[in-house]
Design a protein around this motif. Structure first.
Motif, PDB file in Angstrom:
ATOM      1  N   ASP A 191       0.901  -1.027  -0.009  1.00 44.53           N
ATOM      2  CA  ASP A 191      -0.046  -0.014  -0.069  1.00 44.53           C
ATOM      3  C   ASP A 191       0.821   1.322   0.185  1.00 44.53           C
ATOM      4  O   ASP A 191       0.884   1.909   0.920  1.00 44.53           O
ATOM      5  CB  ASP A 191      -0.964   0.019   1.158  1.00 44.53           C
ATOM      6  CG  ASP A 191      -2.101  -1.104   1.095  1.00 44.53           C
ATOM      7  OD1 ASP A 191      -2.364  -1.410   0.019  1.00 44.53           O
ATOM      8  OD2 ASP A 191      -2.356  -1.736   2.228  1.00 44.53           O
ATOM      9  N   LEU A 212       0.581   3.629  -2.558  1.00 46.69           N
ATOM     10  CA  LEU A 212       0.029   4.791  -3.000  1.00 46.69           C
ATOM     11  C   LEU A 212       0.005   6.104  -2.600  1.00 46.69           C
ATOM     12  O   LEU A 212      -0.015   7.092  -3.483  1.00 46.69           O
ATOM     13  CB  LEU A 212      -1.260   4.373  -3.528  1.00 46.69           C
ATOM     14  CG  LEU A 212      -1.652   2.878  -4.461  1.00 46.69           C
ATOM     15  CD1 LEU A 212      -3.018   2.643  -4.566  1.00 46.69           C
ATOM     16  CD2 LEU A 212      -0.903   3.097  -5.774  1.00 46.69           C
ATOM     17  N   SER A 261       4.746   5.844  -5.139  1.00 41.99           N
ATOM     18  CA  SER A 261       3.685   6.206  -5.644  1.00 41.99           C
ATOM     19  C   SER A 261       3.947   6.515  -7.223  1.00 41.99           C
ATOM     20  O   SER A 261       2.916   6.327  -8.217  1.00 41.99           O
ATOM     21  CB  SER A 261       2.662   7.289  -5.239  1.00 41.99           C
ATOM     22  OG  SER A 261       3.555   8.574  -5.071  1.00 41.99           O
ATOM     23  N   ALA A 282       3.071   3.730  -9.874  1.00 39.00           N
ATOM     24  CA  ALA A 282       1.596   3.587 -10.226  1.00 39.00           C
ATOM     25  C   ALA A 282       1.085   4.655 -11.045  1.00 39.00           C
ATOM     26  O   ALA A 282      -0.011   4.502 -11.821  1.00 39.00           O
ATOM     27  CB  ALA A 282       0.832   3.429  -8.886  1.00 39.00           C
ATOM     28  N   GLU A 283       1.796   5.733 -11.163  1.00 33.98           N
ATOM     29  CA  GLU A 283       1.432   6.874 -11.893  1.00 33.98           C
ATOM     30  C   GLU A 283       2.506   7.260 -13.135  1.00 33.98           C
ATOM     31  O   GLU A 283       2.186   8.151 -13.950  1.00 33.98           O
ATOM     32  CB  GLU A 283       1.649   8.105 -11.029  1.00 33.98           C
ATOM     33  CG  GLU A 283       0.574   8.159 -10.061  1.00 33.98           C
ATOM     34  CD  GLU A 283       0.879   9.266  -8.909  1.00 33.98           C
ATOM     35  OE1 GLU A 283       1.943   9.797  -8.960  1.00 33.98           O
ATOM     36  OE2 GLU A 283       0.112   9.103  -7.622  1.00 33.98           O
ATOM     37  N   THR A 316      -7.979   3.345 -11.879  1.00 42.21           N
ATOM     38  CA  THR A 316      -7.777   3.574 -10.347  1.00 42.21           C
ATOM     39  C   THR A 316      -6.666   2.515  -9.755  1.00 42.21           C
ATOM     40  O   THR A 316      -6.745   1.344 -10.045  1.00 42.21           O
ATOM     41  CB  THR A 316      -9.047   3.274  -9.676  1.00 42.21           C
ATOM     42  OG1 THR A 316     -10.000   4.679  -9.576  1.00 42.21           O
ATOM     43  CG2 THR A 316      -8.789   3.302  -8.025  1.00 42.21           C
ATOM     44  N   ALA A 317      -5.632   2.963  -9.015  1.00 45.38           N
ATOM     45  CA  ALA A 317      -4.825   1.876  -8.520  1.00 45.38           C
ATOM     46  C   ALA A 317      -5.488   1.371  -7.279  1.00 45.38           C
ATOM     47  O   ALA A 317      -5.773   1.977  -6.352  1.00 45.38           O
ATOM     48  CB  ALA A 317      -3.463   2.717  -8.292  1.00 45.38           C
ATOM     49  N   SER A 324      -0.925  -2.015  -4.221  1.00 42.02           N
ATOM     50  CA  SER A 324       0.466  -1.850  -4.497  1.00 42.02           C
ATOM     51  C   SER A 324       1.440  -2.369  -3.641  1.00 42.02           C
ATOM     52  O   SER A 324       1.314  -2.586  -2.510  1.00 42.02           O
ATOM     53  CB  SER A 324       0.744  -0.404  -4.618  1.00 42.02           C
ATOM     54  OG  SER A 324       0.224   0.250  -3.158  1.00 42.02           O
ATOM     55  N   CYS A 383       1.423  -3.316  -9.200  1.00 38.93           N
ATOM     56  CA  CYS A 383       0.498  -2.716  -8.724  1.00 38.93           C
ATOM     57  C   CYS A 383      -0.827  -3.392  -9.705  1.00 38.93           C
ATOM     58  O   CYS A 383      -0.760  -3.407 -10.636  1.00 38.93           O
ATOM     59  CB  CYS A 383       0.356  -1.176  -9.026  1.00 38.93           C
ATOM     60  SG  CYS A 383      -1.051  -0.093  -8.530  1.00 38.93           S
ATOM     61  N   SER A 396      -7.343   2.577  -2.135  1.00 41.68           N
ATOM     62  CA  SER A 396      -7.335   2.844  -3.752  1.00 41.68           C
ATOM     63  C   SER A 396      -7.061   4.200  -3.828  1.00 41.68           C
ATOM     64  O   SER A 396      -7.096   5.054  -3.081  1.00 41.68           O
ATOM     65  CB  SER A 396      -8.545   2.162  -4.433  1.00 41.68           C
ATOM     66  OG  SER A 396      -9.496   3.099  -4.048  1.00 41.68           O
ATOM     67  N   LYS A 397      -6.467   4.622  -5.181  1.00 45.29           N
ATOM     68  CA  LYS A 397      -6.110   6.050  -5.554  1.00 45.29           C
ATOM     69  C   LYS A 397      -6.450   6.160  -7.182  1.00 45.29           C
ATOM     70  O   LYS A 397      -5.940   5.345  -7.740  1.00 45.29           O
ATOM     71  CB  LYS A 397      -4.902   6.174  -5.217  1.00 45.29           C
ATOM     72  CG  LYS A 397      -4.250   7.450  -5.560  1.00 45.29           C
ATOM     73  CD  LYS A 397      -2.866   7.805  -5.099  1.00 45.29           C
ATOM     74  CE  LYS A 397      -2.254   9.223  -5.621  1.00 45.29           C
ATOM     75  NZ  LYS A 397      -0.992   9.256  -5.507  1.00 45.29           N
ATOM     76  N   VAL A 446      -5.748   7.264 -10.588  1.00 41.32           N
ATOM     77  CA  VAL A 446      -4.274   7.755 -11.299  1.00 41.32           C
ATOM     78  C   VAL A 446      -4.408   8.271 -12.687  1.00 41.32           C
ATOM     79  O   VAL A 446      -3.582   8.892 -13.037  1.00 41.32           O
ATOM     80  CB  VAL A 446      -3.138   6.634 -11.135  1.00 41.32           C
ATOM     81  CG1 VAL A 446      -2.885   6.206  -9.646  1.00 41.32           C
ATOM     82  CG2 VAL A 446      -3.816   5.441 -11.928  1.00 41.32           C
TER      83      VAL A 446
END
Length: 288
Positions: A78, A80, A86, A89-90, A107-108, A111, A231, A276-277, A279
Motif C-alpha cells: 500500500d 500509493l 507512488s 503507479a502513476e 484507479t490503482a 500496490s 500494482c 485505492s487511488k 491515477v
C-alpha cells in the motif's frame, strides 16, 4: 524500445494477452526509476523515513538468523500515498498499457514493493481476483516490474497460460506456507509443474496479467535479493460486490479481522475503497 510518446500495443500483443492472460513488455520502466524505488525501500526498511500508510510484511522465520531488515522484510504494501513509490503507479507509459486493458479512467487498487530475500519460500499458485471484491474481472489488470534481475533460482514468477479463459474462481486456502493471507489454490492439479511458464526478467521488464490467471512464484534458493514492484489497476467504474457465501468469504473475514487488529472497523469492500487511488481520468474534450 522507443520511449517517446504514448505506448500503443500492437494487435499481436493484444491478441497474445487475450489468448494467454499475460503479456511481458521489456524495459518498460527506466533504470533511474528502479534505482529510486530500491533506495526508498532501503530508507523505509531501515527506519530512515516514515512508512506512512504502508504495511511492512516480514518473513518471520528469517528474522532470528538475520542481521539487517533487508534479510527478512518481504514487502512494503500500500505505497500509493508515498511520494516516491507512488510514481510507479502513476508512470505515464505504464498507464498507457493499462488503459488498453481496462479503459481510460484508471484507479490503482493494490500496490506492493516485494523484496523476496534469500531463503524465502514459494508463493503458491493463486488467482488475484480471489482477494478483490470488485468486478468485472476484465476491467482489472496487474502490472509487475522486475527491479533486480529475476531468475529461476531467485524466485521468478510463473504463469499457467490461458487459465483466465475459464472465468472460474477456484477454492483457496493455506497450502504450502502459513504466512497471513498467502492462500493458494487447493486443487494442485490446476497448476502442474509441466504447465508452468517461468518468467525470467531483466530490470525494467514488466508483465501484465489478468486477475483470473493462475500464477505463483518460486522460492528464492539463491544468495541474492529479488526485488520487484507491482500494482493492480481497475477501471474507475468497477462495482464492489458482496462475497458472502462465495469462495472469497474466508479471505474477506480474515482481512476484516486484520483491519480490526489495527484499530479500524471496515468491511472488506470499504478496506479496498480506502486503499485505492485514482491515477488517470479521461481528459475533457477540447472546445477547439
Amino acid at each position: 524500445m522507443d520511449t517517446e510518446g504514448p505506448l500503443k500495443l500492437s494487435a499481436e500483443q493484444v491478441q497474445f494477452y487475450q489468448d494467454n492472460g499475460y503479456l511481458v513488455i521489456n524495459r518498460l520502466i527506466n533504470f533511474a526509476s528502479l534505482y529510486t524505488y530500491k533506495k526508498r525501500f532501503n530508507q523505509i526498511s531501515n527506519g530512515l523515513v516514515p512508512r506512512g500508510l504502508m504495511t511492512i510484511v516480514k518473513e518471520r522465520r528469517l528474522m532470528d538468523s538475520s542481521k539487517k531488515p533487508e534479510d527478512y522484510l518481504n514487502k512494503l504494501q500500500d505505497f500509493l500515498f508515498d511520494d516516491v513509490l507512488s510514481t510507479y503507479a502513476e508512470d505515464p507509459r505504464l498507464l498507457d498499457v493499462v488503459s488498453q486493458f481496462v479503459g481510460s479512467d484508471i484507479t490503482a487498487m493494490h500496490s506492493m514493493l516485494i523484496n523476496k530475500p534469500p531463503g524465502t519460500g514459494e508463493h503458491p499458485p493463486h488467482q488475484d481476483l480471489y482477494y478483490f471484491p470488485f468486478r468485472p474481472a476484465d476491467k482489472i489488470v496487474a502490472a509487475w516490474t522486475a527491479i533486480d534481475e529475476v531468475t529461476y533460482e531467485n524466485g521468478c514468477l510463473y504463469v499457467i497460460a490461458g487459465t483466465h479463459k475459464d472465468a472460474n474462481l477456484h477454492e483457496h486456502d493455506y497450502t504450502s506456507i502459513t504466512s497471513k493471507m498467502y492462500h493458494g489454490i487447493v486443487d494442485a492439479t490446476l497448476a502442474p509443474e509441466n504447465k508452468r511458464i517461468h518468467l525470467e526478467m531483466s530490470p525494467g521488464d514488466t508483465v501484465f496479467f489478468h486477475p483470473y490467471l493462475i500464477h505463483g512464484s518460486r522460492p528464492n534458493v539463491s544468495k541474492n535479493y529479488r526485488k520487484s514492484i507491482s500494482c493492480h489497476f481497475a477501471n474507475s467504474n468497477v462495482e464492489f460486490v458482496d462475497v458472502t457465501g462465495t469462495v472469497q468469504e474466508r479471505i474477506a473475514k480474515e482481512t476484516e479481522v486484520e483491519s480490526k487488529r489495527r484499530g479500524f472497523d471496515f468491511t472488506f469492500q470499504e478496506i479496498w475503497k480506502y486503499r485505492s487511488k485514482e491515477v488517470r481520468k479521461t481528459k475533457p474534450m477540447s472546445k477547439y
